[in-house]
Design a protein around this motif. Structure first.
Motif, PDB file in Angstrom:
ATOM      1  N   PHE A 117       0.895  -1.183   0.260  1.00 20.18           N
ATOM      2  CA  PHE A 117       0.029  -0.021  -0.043  1.00 20.18           C
ATOM      3  C   PHE A 117       0.877   1.090  -0.054  1.00 20.18           C
ATOM      4  O   PHE A 117       0.932   2.183   1.018  1.00 20.18           O
ATOM      5  CB  PHE A 117      -1.085  -0.034   1.287  1.00 20.18           C
ATOM      6  N   LEU A 170      -1.397   5.178  -1.054  1.00 23.07           N
ATOM      7  CA  LEU A 170      -2.626   5.503  -0.170  1.00 23.07           C
ATOM      8  C   LEU A 170      -3.253   6.884  -0.731  1.00 23.07           C
ATOM      9  O   LEU A 170      -2.506   7.997  -0.766  1.00 23.07           O
ATOM     10  CB  LEU A 170      -2.846   5.413   1.194  1.00 23.07           C
ATOM     11  N   ASP A 198      -5.786   2.347  -1.942  1.00 22.01           N
ATOM     12  CA  ASP A 198      -4.529   2.345  -2.651  1.00 22.01           C
ATOM     13  C   ASP A 198      -4.560   2.403  -4.307  1.00 22.01           C
ATOM     14  O   ASP A 198      -5.536   1.705  -4.633  1.00 22.01           O
ATOM     15  CB  ASP A 198      -3.872   1.015  -2.337  1.00 22.01           C
TER      16      ASP A 198
END
Length: 315
Positions: A25, A28, A126
């Motif tokens: 991730f 984000l 994400d």
């Protein structure tokens, strides 16, 4: 635990390495808007439709979700840290109006949320997560399980249907991200919307609860955003006009549901927002606290054109 070959029975898997990469991730986003939002929703809609068209593969979807959770070291079958058994995640759910809301209760448990629902939140935020089919479908499936419980809750408890009122959400974000929200005011009103498609968002009917979160997370280089969201419903005359032209369309009213009576922390007065599309009306300084806080006045509609359903959602 499912292996990669088993998962290939029902989903195109990018591979274990791709899944692990996606779980980092690195990109984000606080919200999506404009064309980027439309593109994001279009991609996620493919997974929504796939799951609803193939609901008979429920056990496979659950196995896939359990596999994803295992990659972050969480096993609901053996976890005992939450207020109620995490293994309740594995209960079979369907659009049958059964009064079982254990997953909603688990959502409100900070320990379960931090392990499971935080993962799904990051998937929807994400930018690159949609590149992993197994990851995005698992997150969509988890939200679909919540949808079922929200739908059944509103059917069994009519007073919880069609929620309207003001709710609040507090955030502590970078000055740059806060400015991105404020910059929406430079756009025509019709374009001042933001959302994290399909993401579950907690809000409270009590402004002080959200402010308390902001002050506790205040830091140098951070700006507190206090969202003041007015939740409205479409009037019947507009819904009837819509159904006149689209009689087979499914409209749901579970975009905002008061779940305070199901919460393990009832005093938080939580209203759960599901994939909320918010229209930003104004952003202004909020001077009633010591740290820097901006008040974001926004509005959202608790009536949403849903996608194909495994059972009609019209409530």
């Amino acid at each position: 635990m499912a292996n990669q070959c088993e998962l290939n029975r029902f989903v195109d898997v990018n591979g274990i390495e791709e899944l692990s990469k996606s779980l980092n991730f690195n990109k984000l986003k606080g919200f999506y808007n404009g064309d980027h939002l439309s593109e994001r929703m279009s991609t996620i809609r493919e997974s929504i439709n796939y799951i609803r068209r193939n609901w008979e593969k429920y056990e496979d979807f659950m196995e896939q979700l359990n596999f994803v959770l295992s990659q972050i070291g969480f096993d609901p079958a053996t976890d005992s840290s939450c207020h109620i058994p995490a293994k309740d995640l594995f209960k079979k759910r369907d659009w049958d109006e059964v009064s079982d809301y254990s997953l909603i209760m688990l959502y409100t448990d900070v320990r379960f949320y931090s392990k499971v629902f935080k993962l799904s939140s990051n998937v929807f935020r994400d930018e690159e997560s949609v590149d992993s089919t197994i990851l995005i479908r698992s997150a969509v499936f988890l939200v679909e399980l919540i949808n079922i419980e929200l739908h059944n809750y509103c059917i069994n408890e009519p007073a919880k249907k069609n929620y309207t009122g003001s709710v609040y959400r507090g955030m502590s974000i970078s000055t740059k991200d806060a400015q991105s929200v404020k910059n929406l005011l430079n756009l025509p009103l019709s374009n001042r919307y933001l959302s994290i498609p399909l993401s579950l968002t907690s809000s409270s009917k009590d402004k002080e609860i959200s402010l308390d979160f902001i002050t506790k997370t205040a830091a140098v280089g951070k700006v507190g955003l206090l969202y003041q969201i007015k939740v409205l419903n479409l009037e019947d005359c507009y819904l009837n006009l819509y159904w006149k032209y689209f009689p087979k369309s499914v409209v749901s009213t579970i975009c905002a549901v008061d779940i305070s009576e199901l919460s393990v922390v009832p005093k938080e007065q939580e209203v759960l927002l599901r994939g909320a599309f918010m229209q930003v009306l104004n952003v202004r300084a909020y001077d009633d606290v010591e740290c820097e806080v901006w008040l974001v006045d926004a509005v959202m509609i608790n009536s949403s054109r849903d996608h194909i359903a495994s059972k009609p959602l019209k409530t």
